[in-house]
Design a protein around this motif. Structure first.
Motif, mmCIF file in Angstrom:
data_model
loop_
_atom_site.group_PDB
_atom_site.id
_atom_site.type_symbol
_atom_site.label_atom_id
_atom_site.label_comp_id
_atom_site.label_asym_id
_atom_site.label_seq_id
_atom_site.Cartn_x
_atom_site.Cartn_y
_atom_site.Cartn_z
ATOM 1 N N ILE A 81 28.260 -43.409 -90.623
ATOM 2 C CA ILE A 81 29.056 -42.970 -91.751
ATOM 3 C C ILE A 81 29.328 -44.159 -92.665
ATOM 4 O O ILE A 81 29.150 -45.325 -92.280
ATOM 5 N N LYS A 82 29.761 -43.855 -93.871
ATOM 6 C CA LYS A 82 30.177 -44.915 -94.776
ATOM 7 C C LYS A 82 31.513 -44.553 -95.391
ATOM 8 O O LYS A 82 31.843 -43.378 -95.559
ATOM 9 N N GLN A 83 32.298 -45.559 -95.705
ATOM 10 C CA GLN A 83 33.641 -45.365 -96.247
ATOM 11 C C GLN A 83 33.886 -46.424 -97.309
ATOM 12 O O GLN A 83 33.635 -47.608 -97.091
ATOM 13 N N GLY A 84 34.353 -45.975 -98.472
ATOM 14 C CA GLY A 84 34.703 -46.903 -99.535
ATOM 15 C C GLY A 84 36.163 -47.303 -99.450
ATOM 16 O O GLY A 84 37.017 -46.513 -99.033
ATOM 17 N N PHE A 85 36.461 -48.519 -99.856
ATOM 18 C CA PHE A 85 37.820 -49.038 -99.812
ATOM 19 C C PHE A 85 38.200 -49.562 -101.197
ATOM 20 O O PHE A 85 37.376 -50.174 -101.883
ATOM 21 N N PRO A 86 39.437 -49.323 -101.613
ATOM 22 C CA PRO A 86 39.811 -49.639 -102.996
ATOM 23 C C PRO A 86 39.905 -51.118 -103.298
ATOM 24 O O PRO A 86 39.550 -51.552 -104.392
ATOM 25 N N MET A 87 40.389 -51.894 -102.345
ATOM 26 C CA MET A 87 40.680 -53.295 -102.606
ATOM 27 C C MET A 87 40.096 -54.165 -101.500
ATOM 28 O O MET A 87 40.004 -53.747 -100.340
ATOM 29 N N ALA A 88 39.718 -55.382 -101.868
ATOM 30 C CA ALA A 88 39.297 -56.345 -100.859
ATOM 31 C C ALA A 88 40.473 -56.669 -99.943
ATOM 32 O O ALA A 88 41.631 -56.633 -100.355
ATOM 33 N N GLY A 89 40.162 -56.979 -98.676
ATOM 34 C CA GLY A 89 41.233 -57.342 -97.758
ATOM 35 C C GLY A 89 40.965 -56.893 -96.348
ATOM 36 O O GLY A 89 39.854 -56.469 -96.000
#
Length: 285
Positions: A81-89
């Motif tokens: 699966i893949k998941q996007g994240f809004p901010m680096a961290g």
């Protein structure tokens, strides 16, 4: 080419431990032993082209992962699966697994780093918060219903200015909080909002067979939240918020698919099992 970050658990359990597993992990007749989270191999890697997207893979054959993300909160099931994240961290996911024998009795919290801000989500935040939004009521289909996962309504398509002027006097403000994909939400209504008949009883109107206008005072502390899942963007509201129209009972749990978001149009859809409601907004002239 982005730097690849990989986390893999390669733990070999001693034979005597495997033979003395907990009752929940005992071998079921003909199905084999339940997968042990401590001996499952997996990887978490950064997408090579977009450093805000992470790929989550189960490497052990015959085992499927249950990935419970802490922020943004969501659950996905799969071996790839893949998941996007809004901010680096720094982020974390709670991983459980299952196979033919059943679900693992334990989960493992796995921490990982996202190297880049999401360019897609940051652009959406800027568009959403740049100006206030009002109903695009000069155009047909600014509200309506139709099948789930379409881009426009087709069963009922409201014509230009078909609703009461009291519906169209609402203004939505998505207040910015830096480049964070969340912030304060303000719904300005002069006296009422449009409510689907399925939720009318919660405002003291019994027996409604069509949408009705209901008195509404926005509670304090509502926020908007933008989420990115794969290639899809979603809009949610906290504290029972909604985008001018109350489409169903239990509206505070809704997640709205963003069909279109650009300099002029915000088009969203809420899928409800039987079908979907569609809403389209624009900026005040």
């Amino acid at each position: 080419m982005k730097k690849i970050l990989k986390y893999a658990l390669l733990v070999s359990m001693p034979a005597f431990v495997v033979m003395s597993c907990a009752p929940a992990e005992e071998e079921k007749s003909g199905l084999g032993a339940i997968a042990d989270i401590n001996s499952v191999q997996y990887s978490i890697v950064t997408d090579t082209e977009d450093g805000s997207i992470m790929h989550f893979n189960i490497l052990t054959p015959g085992v499927v992962g249950i990935w419970e993300f802490e922020s943004p909160a969501s659950v996905k099931i799969g071996v790839d699966i893949k998941q996007g994240f809004p901010m680096a961290g720094a982020y974390a996911v709670n991983l459980s697994v299952y196979n033919k024998g059943g679900i693992s009795s334990q989960s493992k919290r796995v921490e990982f780093d996202v190297p880049e801000d999401s360019p897609t989500l940051i652009a959406a935040v800027n568009l959403l918060t740049a100006k206030p939004w009002v109903w695009d009521n000069q155009e047909a289909g600014h509200i309506g219903n139709g099948p789930e996962r379409d881009t426009t309504p087709s069963w009922w398509v409201a014509g230009p200015n078909e609703q009461s002027p009291r519906v169209y006097d609402d203004t939505l403000y998505f207040h910015a909080n830096g480049k964070n994909p969340t912030g304060a939400y303000q719904l300005v209504t002069l006296d009422s909002v449009l409510c689907n008949e399925g939720a009318a009883a919660e405002f003291g109107i019994e027996g409604a067979t069509a949408g009705v206008l209901v008195s509404y005072t926005q509670p304090a502390g509502q926020n908007w939240i933008l989420e990115l899942e794969g290639d899809n963007k979603y809009l949610r509201f906290t504290n029972n918020g909604f985008p001018s129209y109350i489409p169903n009972s239990g509206w505070g749990n809704n997640k709205y698919t963003i069909i279109r978001l650009d300099e002029n149009i915000l088009s969203i859809r809420i899928d409800l099992g039987w079908g979907a409601f569609y809403m389209r907004f624009t900026h005040p002239s």
